[in-house]
Scaffold this active site. Structure first.
Site, PDB file in Angstrom:
ATOM      1  N   TYR A  95       0.802  -1.234   0.000  1.00 42.16           N
ATOM      2  CA  TYR A  95       0.000   0.000   0.000  1.00 42.16           C
ATOM      3  C   TYR A  95       0.835   1.284   0.000  1.00 42.16           C
ATOM      4  O   TYR A  95       0.562   2.198  -0.791  1.00 42.16           O
ATOM      5  CB  TYR A  95      -1.034  -0.029   1.142  1.00 42.16           C
ATOM      6  CG  TYR A  95      -2.230  -0.855   0.734  1.00 42.16           C
ATOM      7  CD1 TYR A  95      -3.306  -0.273   0.073  1.00 42.16           C
ATOM      8  CD2 TYR A  95      -2.256  -2.231   0.938  1.00 42.16           C
ATOM      9  CE1 TYR A  95      -4.381  -1.037  -0.354  1.00 42.16           C
ATOM     10  CE2 TYR A  95      -3.327  -3.000   0.518  1.00 42.16           C
ATOM     11  CZ  TYR A  95      -4.387  -2.396  -0.134  1.00 42.16           C
ATOM     12  OH  TYR A  95      -5.449  -3.147  -0.573  1.00 42.16           O
ATOM     13  N   GLU A 137      -8.826  -7.039   3.928  1.00 43.84           N
ATOM     14  CA  GLU A 137      -8.099  -8.106   3.242  1.00 43.84           C
ATOM     15  C   GLU A 137      -7.493  -9.070   4.265  1.00 43.84           C
ATOM     16  O   GLU A 137      -7.451 -10.290   4.032  1.00 43.84           O
ATOM     17  CB  GLU A 137      -7.053  -7.496   2.285  1.00 43.84           C
ATOM     18  CG  GLU A 137      -7.757  -6.898   1.062  1.00 43.84           C
ATOM     19  CD  GLU A 137      -7.003  -5.819   0.295  1.00 43.84           C
ATOM     20  OE1 GLU A 137      -5.760  -5.781   0.375  1.00 43.84           O
ATOM     21  OE2 GLU A 137      -7.672  -5.007  -0.385  1.00 43.84           O
TER      22      GLU A 137
HETATM   23  C1  HEM Z   1      -6.148   2.133  -1.598  1.00 47.29           C
HETATM   24  C2  HEM Z   1      -5.494   1.762  -2.659  1.00 47.29           C
HETATM   25  C3  HEM Z   1      -6.079   0.960  -3.794  1.00 47.29           C
HETATM   26  C4  HEM Z   1      -7.242   1.121  -4.478  1.00 47.29           C
HETATM   27  C5  HEM Z   1      -8.295   2.190  -4.283  1.00 47.29           C
HETATM   28  C6  HEM Z   1      -7.292   0.079  -5.474  1.00 47.29           C
HETATM   29  C7  HEM Z   1      -8.321  -0.096  -6.383  1.00 47.29           C
HETATM   30  C8  HEM Z   1      -8.417  -1.122  -7.286  1.00 47.29           C
HETATM   31  C9  HEM Z   1      -9.504  -1.321  -8.201  1.00 47.29           C
HETATM   32  C10 HEM Z   1     -10.722  -0.424  -8.334  1.00 47.29           C
HETATM   33  C11 HEM Z   1      -9.250  -2.440  -8.904  1.00 47.29           C
HETATM   34  C12 HEM Z   1     -10.136  -3.057  -9.986  1.00 47.29           C
HETATM   35  C13 HEM Z   1     -11.047  -4.054  -9.342  1.00 47.29           C
HETATM   36  C14 HEM Z   1     -11.898  -4.766 -10.369  1.00 47.29           C
HETATM   37  O1  HEM Z   1     -11.378  -5.640 -11.051  1.00 47.29           O
HETATM   38  O2  HEM Z   1     -13.059  -4.454 -10.476  1.00 47.29           O
HETATM   39  C15 HEM Z   1      -7.999  -2.955  -8.451  1.00 47.29           C
HETATM   40  C16 HEM Z   1      -7.382  -4.076  -8.959  1.00 47.29           C
HETATM   41  C17 HEM Z   1      -6.075  -4.377  -8.720  1.00 47.29           C
HETATM   42  N1  HEM Z   1      -5.267  -3.817  -7.752  1.00 47.29           N
HETATM   43 FE1  HEM Z   1      -5.747  -2.331  -6.516  1.00 47.29          FE
HETATM   44  N2  HEM Z   1      -6.179  -0.680  -5.376  1.00 47.29           N
HETATM   45  C18 HEM Z   1      -5.407  -0.179  -4.367  1.00 47.29           C
HETATM   46  C19 HEM Z   1      -4.210  -0.679  -3.927  1.00 47.29           C
HETATM   47  C20 HEM Z   1      -3.513  -1.672  -4.564  1.00 47.29           C
HETATM   48  C21 HEM Z   1      -2.211  -2.123  -4.177  1.00 47.29           C
HETATM   49  C22 HEM Z   1      -1.419  -1.607  -2.978  1.00 47.29           C
HETATM   50  C23 HEM Z   1      -1.844  -3.098  -5.057  1.00 47.29           C
HETATM   51  C24 HEM Z   1      -0.566  -3.890  -5.077  1.00 47.29           C
HETATM   52  C25 HEM Z   1       0.540  -3.484  -5.496  1.00 47.29           C
HETATM   53  C26 HEM Z   1      -2.933  -3.260  -6.002  1.00 47.29           C
HETATM   54  C27 HEM Z   1      -2.957  -4.153  -7.054  1.00 47.29           C
HETATM   55  C28 HEM Z   1      -4.050  -4.400  -7.849  1.00 47.29           C
HETATM   56  C29 HEM Z   1      -4.055  -5.379  -8.920  1.00 47.29           C
HETATM   57  C30 HEM Z   1      -2.872  -6.241  -9.341  1.00 47.29           C
HETATM   58  C31 HEM Z   1      -5.343  -5.367  -9.465  1.00 47.29           C
HETATM   59  C32 HEM Z   1      -5.878  -6.244 -10.594  1.00 47.29           C
HETATM   60  C33 HEM Z   1      -5.880  -5.583 -11.889  1.00 47.29           C
HETATM   61  C34 HEM Z   1      -4.715  -5.859 -12.772  1.00 47.29           C
HETATM   62  O3  HEM Z   1      -4.004  -6.843 -12.584  1.00 47.29           O
HETATM   63  O4  HEM Z   1      -4.490  -5.087 -13.702  1.00 47.29           O
HETATM   64  N3  HEM Z   1      -3.922  -2.381  -5.665  1.00 47.29           N
HETATM   65  N4  HEM Z   1      -7.506  -2.144  -7.455  1.00 47.29           N
END
Ligand code: HEM
Ligand SMILES: Cc1cc2nc3c(=O)[nH]c(=O)nc-3n(C[C@H](O)[C@H](O)[C@H](O)COP(=O)(O)OP(=O)(O)OC[C@H]3O[C@@H](n4cnc5c(N)ncnc54)[C@H](O)[C@@H]3O)c2cc1C
Length: 393
Positions: A95, A137
């Protein structure tokens, strides 16, 4: 608790985030991956190229800023994000990395709007959001680890059965290499699968809905080959694997699942979108209730019609199951030709008291939801799953 001042400043940045164009999102992800190249093993790099995921993060942040004084509104969308994160084992230490690059990007590209005062407010607000996600989580990880058959992180599974279902879809039964039990999944949930396809630069994680009800011993996924020339890193790789090959799985996750109630259920899918429906269908037919189940499916043609025989066998064995098929190009296995039109079967549907589950391409789901609403089905009785970054229908 955030101060009124912080709330006011963060809210004032909604247009900034909501309008974050490709320049901002691309800069963020370039920054993220150049400083933290290890994250390329977690993110879907094909989604990066198509730009789909890039906007998901900024849209979520804009929604957060908009509702920062009423976070209850975000409960559902946060739960969906938390489940998706859990399927990829996103950890607390990730994060601050994402937060740092986010703030760095806004400072670099929008120095006039992103003043030190705005930066300070966003640091606080991001920390709060990160805390909420980390806590949720952690609860999902604890559930996956502490229940019978559970585990944490990746676990090795061997392909114990490979079954061609149609021209494009093949099912894989995945059994733990350690021979022990697997944790129960809710019908409709998915698995995160981690593979390193031959020739691929990075490890890749993808989600696949579990296409059978829980049995405590193994999972089954059913994977569609992607035919576009630029696409299909994981799906096409999985199709090349034979029985005996080993893949890594994260525990089941997902907030799209059969509601625990005794309402009639209508399972509506197109193409490979029937995978979560199969788990729901098997579960419904094996329970003691006598609720009606309707299974509506649409696909292109007979060659692409998966699980047809299974549905016919189930319908013959269970009089409470009714199923209808639409084949776009027509065929002897179709009840209707062309695109799915709910009006054709509306009289047989529990429009007032049923739960409606939809899965398929976005355009299909939007059209079906519109048809259901026009038939006066309540919005809260309509549930759907997207096989990619979520969009509201
Ligand atoms: C507060 C911070 C964060 C928010 C608001 C956020 C928001 C989101 C959202 C809206 C999605 C799409 C969900 C869907 O499929 O409908 C997503 C997917 C994802 N997030 Fe986060 N996220 C955050 C932090 C993180 C962090 C810290 C990581 C790790 C490094 C991360 C890694 C991912 C990955 C790998 C995906 C899947 C999409 C892909 O592989 O392209 N996120 N997140
Ligand atoms: C909750 C959930 C459940 C799912 N369940 C299933 C399931 O049961 N069965 C199933 O088959 N799939 C399922 N999926 C989809 C699956 O996770 C994968 O997204 C799918 O298999 C494609 O992955 P891939 O690696 O083969 O394709 P990728 O290589 O990731 O390509 C995917 C798409 O990205 C785009 N793309 C790729 N490269 C480019 C480029 N260079 N430029 C522009 N666009 C590009 C294309 O539109 C392509 O179709 C599910 C997804 C989710 C989120």
């Amino acid at each position: 608790m955030l101060s009124d001042k912080t709330i006011e400043i963060v809210k004032s940045t909604v247009p900034l985030l909501a309008q974050a164009g490709t320049v901002v999102t691309e800069h963020f992800y370039k920054r993220l991956f150049s400083h933290n190249p290890e994250l390329q093993d977690i993110f879907n790099m094909a989604n990066q190229q198509s730009g789909r995921q890039q906007f998901a993060l900024f849209n979520a942040l804009a929604a957060y800023a908009q509702n920062i004084d009423n976070l209850d509104v975000l409960k559902e969308s946060l739960a969906r994000i938390n489940h998706k994160h859990a399927s990829m084992h996103i950890l607390p230490e990730h994060y601050p990395i994402v937060g740092g690059h986010l703030i760095g990007t806004l400072k670099e590209l929008l120095p006039e709007q992103f003043t030190p005062e705005v930066e300070y407010a966003w640091r606080e607000a991001y920390a709060l959001l990160a805390d909420i996600c980390i806590t949720e989580e952690a609860a999902l990880y604890a559930h996956s680890k502490n229940n019978i058959g559970g585990w944490s992180g990746t676990r090795q599974f061997v392909i114990t059965n490979k079954q061609v279902e149609s021209e494009l879809v093949t099912s894989f039964t995945l059994t733990p290499v350690d021979g022990k039990a697997v944790i129960t999944h809710k019908p409709g949930q998915y698995l995160g699968i981690k593979v390193k396809p031959t020739d691929a630069q990075y490890s890749e994680i993808r989600q696949y809905s579990i296409s059978q009800k829980s049995n405590g011993e193994n999972y089954r996924i059913s994977v569609k080959k992607e035919l576009l020339p630029a696409a299909g890193i994981v799906s096409n790789y999985l199709h090349t694997l034979d029985e005996g090959s080993v893949v890594e799985l994260y525990p089941p996750a997902g907030d799209f699942f059969l509601r625990a109630n005794n309402k009639p259920a209508v399972l509506i899918s197109a193409g490979v979108g029937q995978t979560p429906m199969l788990a729901m269908l098997q579960t419904l037919l094996s329970d003691a209730s006598n609720q009606a189940v309707t299974y509506l499916h649409a696909c292109e043609n007979t060659e692409q019609h998966s699980f047809n025989k299974f549905l016919s066998t189930q319908a013959a064995a269970h009089s409470r199951l009714t199923h209808y098929t639409w084949l776009n190009q027509g065929g002897s296995d179709a009840n209707f030709n062309g695109l799915m039109d709910i009006n054709k079967v509306a009289q047989q549907l529990p429009l007032n008291d049923g739960d409606f589950y939809i899965c398929g391409p976005v355009g299909f789901m939007a059209a079906i939801k519109k048809q259901l609403l026009a038939l006066s089905v309540a919005d809260e009785s309509i549930h759907y799953e997207m096989f990619g970054p979520h969009q509201d229908l």
